[in-house]
Design an enzyme around this catalytic site. Structure first.
Site, mmCIF file in Angstrom:
data_model
loop_
_atom_site.group_PDB
_atom_site.id
_atom_site.type_symbol
_atom_site.label_atom_id
_atom_site.label_comp_id
_atom_site.label_asym_id
_atom_site.label_seq_id
_atom_site.Cartn_x
_atom_site.Cartn_y
_atom_site.Cartn_z
ATOM 1 C CB ALA A 70 -0.912 0.018 1.220
ATOM 2 C CB CYS A 129 -5.474 1.951 -6.575
ATOM 3 S SG CYS A 129 -4.572 1.867 -5.028
ATOM 4 C CE LYS A 166 -3.012 -2.434 -13.279
ATOM 5 N NZ LYS A 166 -1.611 -2.083 -13.008
ATOM 6 C CB ILE A 192 -6.051 -8.470 -12.400
ATOM 7 C CG1 ILE A 192 -4.910 -9.310 -11.868
ATOM 8 C CG2 ILE A 192 -7.076 -9.260 -13.119
ATOM 9 C CD1 ILE A 192 -5.304 -10.406 -10.885
ATOM 10 C CG ASN A 193 -4.689 -2.396 -9.715
ATOM 11 O OD1 ASN A 193 -3.761 -2.605 -8.934
ATOM 12 N ND2 ASN A 193 -4.985 -1.190 -10.154
ATOM 13 N N GLY A 219 2.160 -11.054 -7.199
ATOM 14 C CA GLY A 219 3.131 -12.153 -7.238
ATOM 15 C C GLY A 219 2.477 -13.445 -7.695
ATOM 16 N N GLY A 246 1.341 -11.986 -11.539
ATOM 17 C CA GLY A 246 2.110 -13.156 -11.118
ATOM 18 C C GLY A 246 2.959 -13.834 -12.165
HETATM 19 C C1 DHB Z 1 -1.212 0.781 -4.827
HETATM 20 C C2 DHB Z 1 -1.784 1.064 -6.052
HETATM 21 C C3 DHB Z 1 -2.298 0.050 -6.817
HETATM 22 O O1 DHB Z 1 -2.894 0.274 -8.038
HETATM 23 C C4 DHB Z 1 -2.233 -1.245 -6.319
HETATM 24 O O2 DHB Z 1 -2.738 -2.234 -7.070
HETATM 25 C C5 DHB Z 1 -1.666 -1.529 -5.114
HETATM 26 C C6 DHB Z 1 -1.151 -0.498 -4.364
HETATM 27 C C7 DHB Z 1 -0.698 1.846 -3.973
HETATM 28 O O3 DHB Z 1 0.020 2.725 -4.460
HETATM 29 O O4 DHB Z 1 -0.980 1.841 -2.762
#
Ligand code: DHB
Length: 306
Positions: A70, A129, A166, A192-193, A219, A246
């Protein structure tokens, strides 16, 4: 074997793409990745204005190549993006994908307009995200209407530059969401995200380890989820897919192509293996194709079960 391919009219020397967010924001390190064998590179997600990330710890290595993070999408804003892209163009001829992020549709329009002026080859729209819930509300990618609105808005602002939306794996109607963004004008889908969010607790301190408490998983552990998502998206839409999640070797890349991906993003694997992984996977894909009499990767896209 020649691994060159096309995506939204963009010519690439390899189907392997640097995924967004995994390396810094300098044009020089993006150019290093292109030199190492990536067909194109994706910038970190660009905000219109400076955006502070989360405090440390932001990334935790879970072992076996898996990460939870994060980071909080830190970025210096459009001026920083301008410098990054200008420097990259001086150092490399490889295509550049600009990832953009915003909290509101109106801000997506503004950042897309500004980024379009920097003439990236493609704009990737990060509406997925998983860690921003408190800050921004539920990711747009988890709501069919909002995903469509964001796509429509960015498409208009991007002018002639192709856009890839995305998407998030953290939904139960991914095919419908993919259809909605296709109808709203998306030229491609990135998927994928990260998965989750998840949480890891330190049992001694009894505290979540990440400062943000929760983070997105990436991963090899998420690869089967990514493969299924891409399979579902491929069935639902006609636009091409930039698949990721992954991938660490040539066989993984072929698997994702069979599920429906035209391009393959590489992210977390760089943490353990460095940028040399691009050359390694290119070589492994070429060897696999030679062994199986495949002349062009396009023959394989979406052919699982066929
Ligand atoms: C963050 C952003 C993302 O798009 C993700 O998949 C995981 C983390 C981030 O910056 O916290």
């Amino acid at each position: 074997m020649n691994l060159s391919t096309q995506f939204c009219g963009i010519k690439l020397k390899s189907p392997l793409i640097l995924a967004s967010g995994i390396l810094g924001v300098t044009g020089a390190n993006l150019a290093t990745v292109a030199k190492a064998g990536a067909g194109a590179v994706t910038t970190k997600s660009i905000w219109l204005k400076r955006h502070e990330g989360h405090p440390n710890p932001t990334v935790l290595n879970l072992g076996n190549g898996n990460l939870i993070n994060a980071v909080g999408l830190p970025h210096g804003g459009i001026e920083e993006a301008k410098e990054e892209i200008t420097n990259f163009r001086k150092l490399s001829k490889a295509p550049l994908f600009a990832s953009i992020v915003a909290g509101k549709i109106e801000e997506f329009i503004q950042v897309a307009e500004k980024v379009a002026e920097l003439k990236p080859d493609l704009i990737e729209v990060n509406i997925s995200c998983p860690n921003v819930e408190d800050e921004l509300g539920r990711p747009f990618a988890c709501d069919i209407k909002l995903a469509g609105f964001a796509t429509q808005a960015v498409k208009k602002a991007a002018g002639k530059i192709p856009i890839s939306i995305k998407l998030s794996p953290n939904v139960n109607n991914l095919g419908e969401i993919a259809k909605a963004v296709e109808s709203a004008g998306a030229n491609a889908i990135t998927a994928i995200n990260t998965v989750g969010p998840g949480m890891v607790i330190d049992v001694e301190t009894r505290q979540p380890i990440l400062a943000n408490k929760v983070g997105g998983l990436s991963g090899p552990a998420i690869r089967p989820i990514a493969i299924k998502c891409i399979y579902d998206i491929f069935k639902a839409v006609k636009i091409p897919i930039l698949g990721m999640g992954g991938i660490t070797n040539g066989r993984d890349a072929i698997e994702m192509i069979l599920a429906g991906a035209t391009l393959i993003g590489i992210g977390s694997a760089i943490t353990d293996e460095g940028v040399e992984i691009f050359g390694k996977i290119n070589k492994e894909i070429a060897e696999w194709c030679k062994l199986h009499g495949v002349k062009n990767l396009n023959e394989l896209v979406g052919t699982v079960g066929k």
